[in-house]
Design an enzyme around this catalytic site. Structure first.
Site, PDB file in Angstrom:
ATOM      1  N   ARG A  23       0.823  -1.201   0.000  1.00 57.84           N
ATOM      2  CA  ARG A  23       0.000   0.000   0.000  1.00 57.84           C
ATOM      3  C   ARG A  23       0.867   1.265   0.000  1.00 57.84           C
ATOM      4  NH1 ARG A  23      -4.484  -0.307   4.383  1.00 57.84           N
ATOM      5  NH2 ARG A  23      -4.930   1.730   3.478  1.00 57.84           N
ATOM      6  N   ASN A  66      -8.309   8.775   5.722  1.00 56.68           N
ATOM      7  CA  ASN A  66      -7.262   8.247   4.845  1.00 56.68           C
ATOM      8  C   ASN A  66      -5.906   8.228   5.548  1.00 56.68           C
ATOM      9  OD1 ASN A  66      -9.366   8.188   3.088  1.00 56.68           O
ATOM     10  ND2 ASN A  66      -8.661   9.924   1.858  1.00 56.68           N
ATOM     11  N   VAL A  67      -5.144   7.200   5.262  1.00 57.64           N
ATOM     12  CA  VAL A  67      -3.808   7.026   5.849  1.00 57.64           C
ATOM     13  C   VAL A  67      -2.724   7.296   4.806  1.00 57.64           C
ATOM     14  CG1 VAL A  67      -4.600   5.381   7.588  1.00 57.64           C
ATOM     15  CG2 VAL A  67      -3.891   4.536   5.338  1.00 57.64           C
ATOM     16  N   HIS A 106      -7.403   7.851  11.319  1.00 60.90           N
ATOM     17  CA  HIS A 106      -7.021   6.429  11.246  1.00 60.90           C
ATOM     18  C   HIS A 106      -5.513   6.241  11.102  1.00 60.90           C
ATOM     19  CE1 HIS A 106     -11.373   5.447   9.755  1.00 60.90           C
ATOM     20  NE2 HIS A 106     -11.324   5.743  11.018  1.00 60.90           N
ATOM     21  N   CYS A 124       5.549  -2.012  22.997  1.00 62.05           N
ATOM     22  CA  CYS A 124       5.692  -0.919  23.969  1.00 62.05           C
ATOM     23  C   CYS A 124       5.065   0.379  23.447  1.00 62.05           C
ATOM     24  CB  CYS A 124       7.174  -0.709  24.299  1.00 62.05           C
ATOM     25  SG  CYS A 124       8.122   0.048  22.975  1.00 62.05           S
ATOM     26  N   THR A 169     -16.717   9.082   1.239  1.00 63.27           N
ATOM     27  CA  THR A 169     -16.724   8.042   2.262  1.00 63.27           C
ATOM     28  C   THR A 169     -18.045   7.270   2.196  1.00 63.27           C
ATOM     29  OG1 THR A 169     -16.514   7.519   4.619  1.00 63.27           O
ATOM     30  CG2 THR A 169     -17.549   9.630   4.067  1.00 63.27           C
ATOM     31  N   SER A 170     -17.980   5.966   2.443  1.00 58.64           N
ATOM     32  CA  SER A 170     -19.197   5.144   2.388  1.00 58.64           C
ATOM     33  C   SER A 170     -20.056   5.366   3.631  1.00 58.64           C
ATOM     34  CB  SER A 170     -18.808   3.672   2.275  1.00 58.64           C
ATOM     35  OG  SER A 170     -17.949   3.312   3.350  1.00 58.64           O
ATOM     36  N   ASN A 173     -20.129  12.435  -3.327  1.00 57.31           N
ATOM     37  CA  ASN A 173     -19.775  11.037  -3.542  1.00 57.31           C
ATOM     38  C   ASN A 173     -20.143  10.701  -4.979  1.00 57.31           C
ATOM     39  OD1 ASN A 173     -19.734   8.071  -3.359  1.00 57.31           O
ATOM     40  ND2 ASN A 173     -19.629   8.435  -1.166  1.00 57.31           N
TER      41      ASN A 173
HETATM   42  N1  APR Z   1     -15.238  10.754  -5.804  1.00 57.31           N
HETATM   43  C1  APR Z   1     -16.080  10.722  -4.728  1.00 57.31           C
HETATM   44  N2  APR Z   1     -16.412   9.585  -4.066  1.00 57.31           N
HETATM   45  C2  APR Z   1     -15.888   8.430  -4.538  1.00 57.31           C
HETATM   46  C3  APR Z   1     -15.034   8.374  -5.671  1.00 57.31           C
HETATM   47  C4  APR Z   1     -14.710   9.611  -6.306  1.00 57.31           C
HETATM   48  N3  APR Z   1     -13.921   9.664  -7.370  1.00 57.31           N
HETATM   49  N4  APR Z   1     -14.694   7.073  -5.917  1.00 57.31           N
HETATM   50  C5  APR Z   1     -15.317   6.337  -4.940  1.00 57.31           C
HETATM   51  N5  APR Z   1     -16.038   7.144  -4.125  1.00 57.31           N
HETATM   52  C6  APR Z   1     -16.816   6.791  -2.931  1.00 57.31           C
HETATM   53  C7  APR Z   1     -17.525   5.439  -2.992  1.00 57.31           C
HETATM   54  O1  APR Z   1     -18.816   5.546  -3.589  1.00 57.31           O
HETATM   55  C8  APR Z   1     -17.619   5.081  -1.505  1.00 57.31           C
HETATM   56  O2  APR Z   1     -18.808   5.627  -0.936  1.00 57.31           O
HETATM   57  O3  APR Z   1     -15.892   6.677  -1.877  1.00 57.31           O
HETATM   58  C9  APR Z   1     -16.406   5.796  -0.888  1.00 57.31           C
HETATM   59  C10 APR Z   1     -15.296   4.874  -0.437  1.00 57.31           C
HETATM   60  O4  APR Z   1     -15.809   4.113   0.617  1.00 57.31           O
HETATM   61  P1  APR Z   1     -14.866   3.062   1.387  1.00 57.31           P
HETATM   62  O5  APR Z   1     -14.109   2.282   0.399  1.00 57.31           O
HETATM   63  O6  APR Z   1     -15.748   2.353   2.354  1.00 57.31           O
HETATM   64  O7  APR Z   1     -13.811   3.983   2.138  1.00 57.31           O
HETATM   65  P2  APR Z   1     -13.966   4.815   3.496  1.00 57.31           P
HETATM   66  O8  APR Z   1     -15.366   5.314   3.669  1.00 57.31           O
HETATM   67  O9  APR Z   1     -12.889   5.814   3.522  1.00 57.31           O
HETATM   68  O10 APR Z   1     -13.676   3.667   4.589  1.00 57.31           O
HETATM   69  C11 APR Z   1     -13.634   4.026   5.934  1.00 57.31           C
HETATM   70  O11 APR Z   1     -12.850   1.842   6.537  1.00 57.31           O
HETATM   71  O12 APR Z   1     -11.584   0.095   5.838  1.00 57.31           O
HETATM   72  C12 APR Z   1     -11.636   1.106   6.755  1.00 57.31           C
HETATM   73  O13 APR Z   1      -9.891   2.269   7.835  1.00 57.31           O
HETATM   74  C13 APR Z   1     -10.478   2.075   6.591  1.00 57.31           C
HETATM   75  O14 APR Z   1     -10.518   4.507   6.636  1.00 57.31           O
HETATM   76  C14 APR Z   1     -11.161   3.371   6.125  1.00 57.31           C
HETATM   77  C15 APR Z   1     -12.566   3.216   6.661  1.00 57.31           C
END
Ligand code: APR
Length: 248
Positions: free
Chosen positions: A70, A102-103, A119, A130, A188-189, A213
């Protein structure tokens, strides 16, 4: 791309803005998201095997190599216009907080300053035993190095499933959500808590909350406005609509 006047007006007048980003904001930089069908990391890999303390105990080499993979993906990527637009917005707003799940560190590479990493970060390390922070100029590829303090195994400084968020970062994020006038929730989802609670905390504290999104998700219909378009296109368009060509 139709951007409602109410949002443009709020972008121009808001003095306190908070933003939450997820993996979607980095998708256009070529960094895979987690839950997008087929392309998402969790569609291809088992998080229980790779992103938990038990997984690291069971197979530290596998977990370390996966984070090395990654890191290489992110090192080959560059901030996209969405990241750059948020860095520009920060320069225009008196009280601006960028909270990210995001990391990948791409917000800072884009020039964002006030970034809260909920995160953790792929390029930071600490001891699994430790908890001492560990500096690694060049992280080995194959296996976690020993901790210089206790000899334990070094792990990436990210939040794994079943772990608490760093408390200072969480408190800063909640405070920003509670005092902001405008809250943008981008890429974000909305399924991972407690981060997914932030837009709802902001809204119940009186802020105007907006989702950006590519498709409806868990936050659908729970905020004031939902705009469905790639953030790397919508955010620069929003900046131009709000601030004219001066937006950079
Ligand atoms: N522009 C806007 N949104 C987008 C795009 C884009 N180009 N491409 C994808 N997406 C949206 C998707 O529709 C989805 O809703 O980004 C979201 C990504 O969702 P996830 O993959 O679930 O990522 P995230 O919400 O950041 O996950 C949260 O889950 O796995 C853990 O620690 C990890 O930080 C992460 C956390």
């Amino acid at each position: 791309m139709q951007i409602p006047d109410t949002l443009i007006e709020r972008m121009r007048t808001a003095r306190r803005v908070a933003v939450l980003t997820g993996a979607g904001v980095s998708a256009e930089s070529g960094v895979p998201t987690f839950r997008d069908a087929q392309t998402g990391l969790w569609a291809r890999y088992d998080p229980a095997e790779l992103a938990s303390p038990d997984a690291f105990r069971a197979n530290p080499k596998l977990v370390w190599q996966w984070y090395a993979y990654r890191r290489a993906l992110v090192e080959a990527a560059a901030p996209n216009p969405g990241h750059l637009a948020l860095a520009d917005l920060e320069r225009r707003i008196e009280d601006f907080t960028l909270i990210t799940q995001n990391v990948d560190g791409l917000h800072r590479r884009a020039g964002s300053q006030n970034v809260v990493e909920l995160h953790g970060n792929l390029f930071r390390y600490r001891c699994f035993h430790c908890a001492a922070p560990v500096e690694l100029t060049i992280a080995p590829q194959d296996a976690p190095p020993p901790c210089p303090q206790c000899g334990g195994l070094v792990r990436p400084d990210v939040v794994w499933f079943g772990e608490w968020l760093p408390s200072q970062a969480w408190q800063t994020a909640v405070a920003a959500a509670e005092r902001c006038e405008l809250f943008l929730c981008i890429g974000t989802s909305g399924v991972v808590r407690p981060a997914a609670d932030l837009p709802l905390i902001a809204r119940s504290s009186g802020a105007y909350a907006v989702e950006i999104n590519i498709a409806p998700g868990a936050l659908d219909d729970r905020l004031d406005l939902h705009l469905y378009a790639p953030s790397g296109q919508l955010l620069p368009a929003l900046m131009t609509a709000a601030f004219g060509d001066a937006a950079r």
